[in-house]
Design an enzyme around this catalytic site. Structure first.
Site, short mmCIF file in Angstrom:
data_model
loop_
_atom_site.label_atom_id
_atom_site.label_comp_id
_atom_site.label_asym_id
_atom_site.label_seq_id
_atom_site.Cartn_x
_atom_site.Cartn_y
_atom_site.Cartn_z
N ARG A 48 -17.26 25.60 -22.04
CA ARG A 48 -16.30 26.53 -22.76
C ARG A 48 -14.94 27.12 -22.11
O ARG A 48 -14.00 26.97 -22.70
CB ARG A 48 -17.04 28.08 -22.71
CG ARG A 48 -18.11 28.02 -23.96
CD ARG A 48 -18.88 29.47 -23.95
NE ARG A 48 -19.75 29.95 -22.65
CZ ARG A 48 -20.17 30.76 -22.53
NH1 ARG A 48 -20.39 31.54 -23.59
NH2 ARG A 48 -20.99 30.94 -21.47
N LYS A 78 -35.26 28.43 -23.01
CA LYS A 78 -36.78 29.22 -23.37
C LYS A 78 -36.49 30.21 -24.59
O LYS A 78 -37.32 30.30 -25.34
CB LYS A 78 -37.10 30.03 -22.24
CG LYS A 78 -36.03 31.10 -21.43
CD LYS A 78 -36.59 31.57 -20.28
CE LYS A 78 -35.52 32.52 -19.89
NZ LYS A 78 -34.53 31.71 -19.29
N GLY A 94 -39.00 27.32 -13.78
CA GLY A 94 -38.10 26.63 -13.03
C GLY A 94 -38.69 25.28 -12.50
O GLY A 94 -39.04 24.27 -13.31
N LYS A 135 -41.29 32.73 -22.62
CA LYS A 135 -42.14 31.79 -21.60
C LYS A 135 -43.36 31.85 -22.04
O LYS A 135 -43.90 30.85 -22.35
CB LYS A 135 -41.88 31.93 -20.02
CG LYS A 135 -40.59 31.88 -19.66
CD LYS A 135 -40.28 32.14 -18.29
CE LYS A 135 -38.90 32.08 -17.83
NZ LYS A 135 -38.70 32.79 -16.56
#
Length: 430
Positions: free
Chosen positions: A48, A107, A136, A207
């Site tokens: 961005r 997620k 992770g 998750k």
């Protein structure tokens, strides 16, 4: 034989995780080539803010037009580490439309729209891998999706958010209050400036939805996951937990019903015995406890967040997807053949630890016990301490449906002798 034409990768997003992915791809290029069987080349980086200095990344690779990068015709794999719903969803579907397999760490998007994304990948004959979306660096998604594919998983219980575990661990080990522990987590970079997604359980719930879908071969969306945050956990709760030989963790708990006809998915703080493996998970670490019919109990443990650990999971997926590309094959997609319903929280069978402020006079305990009996909830233990006309009453129940336990609490609130319900905590892992 080694293929000489490189597999070209588009990196969508170059924040903490994306910059680590780019660094590892550069510094370990020879190793990745040897493991994959072909060179892998970072062909473009969509960001961005193009003016930001990104050490180790050729500025000529940087673009603000992610869509054009995907459409240019020579990209083989896209790595999406933007996060959020849009523009990530549109970019992933654009990648599939142009024959590009995807590795994602997103997620939130997978929990909300995983079924649609899997369907798009399958239609296009491409891969969608997302090991980094949960826990992770811990290898969890692929072992559940592949190594345990021949087994039946009945329960998954885990700590899947490092920020909340750090806060609760500090409250337990130092006696700190919630705000004090949160301030320390923020100062150390574990908590965001706005920690709502972590401390209110939204991150863990996303998750949980992903893991439940994999574990039970059914579609579980974020809206299906019961969620409670941990902002109300107090030092008094930890004191009570210690008296019971427990500690407190924010847990994601996914269960298959005893009859196998439904599943439940929930995230909430809970007391767990100090003898349980999850009780010893400290600091910002994650751990997930999987119970399978044939394999038995398995524990997955490690750092659950951070640039390098998450990038490790992303690169593991990249290697797998690249190998599939060379073999002109795809890895496992969505498995939702069971189509099991997700039961409401009220159907979950659990235990409660309830702290009450009551009048210190004869008959109060009998009134409270009657309230429990009327709702079909059996009391395990009661502890009472009184002073100056007031008393604290701690009740620990036997296992009962959560709806019955919740109804009991509401009835207790209406008793004239109950001044207030100061704490409600579920007890798990026994």
């Amino acid at each position: 034989m080694m293929r000489t034409r490189p597999l070209k990768v588009a990196l969508l997003g170059c924040g903490v995780v994306g910059s680590e992915v780019a660094r590892i791809m550069t510094t370990h290029a020879d190793d990745l080539t040897a493991r994959i069987g072909a060179p892998v080349e970072l062909a473009g980086v969509a960001v961005r803010r193009p003016s930001k200095v990104r050490e180790g990344i050729d500025p000529a690779l940087v673009t603000t037009d992610a869509t054009a990068l995907l459409k240019r015709g020579d990209i083989d794999i896209a790595i999406e580490v933007i996060g959020g719903i849009e523009p990530a969803r549109t970019l992933i579907t654009t990648a599939f439309d142009h024959g590009i397999s995807v590795v994602s760490a997103n997620k939130a998007l997978l929990a909300q729209d995983g079924a649609a994304l899997h369907a798009a990948a399958e239609t296009a004959g491409l891969d969608l891998y997302y090991e980094a979306a949960v826990a992770g660096a811990i290898p969890l998604v692929r072992p559940m999706r592949e190594s345990l594919a021949g087994d039946k998983i009945n329960r998954v219980m885990g700590i899947v958010n490092g920020t909340t575990n750090f806060i609760l661990d500090k409250m337990d080990s130092t006696g700190a209050g919630y705000q004090e522990a949160l301030d320390e987590a923020t100062a150390l970079g574990y908590a965001e400036a706005d920690p709502t997604a972590d401390v209110e359980g939204y991150d863990a719930a996303a998750k949980a939805a992903i893991l439940a879908g994999i574990a039970f071969h059914t579609r579980v969306r974020l809206d299906d996951v019961y969620r409670e945050g941990m902002t109300e956990v107090s030092a008094a709760d930890f004191a009570s937990a210690k008296r019971m030989g427990c500690t407190i963790k924010l847990l994601a708990i996914l269960e298959r019903a005893a009859d196998g006809e439904s599943v439940t998915a929930r995230v909430h703080p809970a007391m767990i015995p100090l003898t349980h493996p999850l009780a010893s998970v400290r600091e910002a670490y994650n751990a997930v406890f999987v119970e399978a019919e044939a394999a038995g109990r398995l524990m997955f443990y490690g750092p659950g967040a951070g640039g390098a650990p998450t990038a490790s999971a992303v690169l593991g997926d990249l290697v797998a997807v690249c190998r599939n590309k060379l073999a002109e094959a795809t890895g496992p997609g969505e498995s939702a053949y069971t189509q099991l319903p997700v039961s409401p929280m009220g159907d979950v069978v659990t235990r409660y630890h309830i702290s009450l402020d009551v009048a210190d006079k004869p008959g109060v305990l009998a009134q409270v016990a009657t309230c429990f009996a009327e709702h079909g909830v059996s009391i395990d233990t009661v502890r009472q301490q009184g002073k100056d006309g007031e008393a604290s009453l701690v009740v620990v129940t036997h296992r009962a449906p959560d709806a019955a336990l919740s109804g009991t609490v509401e009835a207790l609130r209406k008793l004239d002798t109950v001044r207030g319900v100061s704490s409600i905590m579920r007890v798990e892992g026994e």
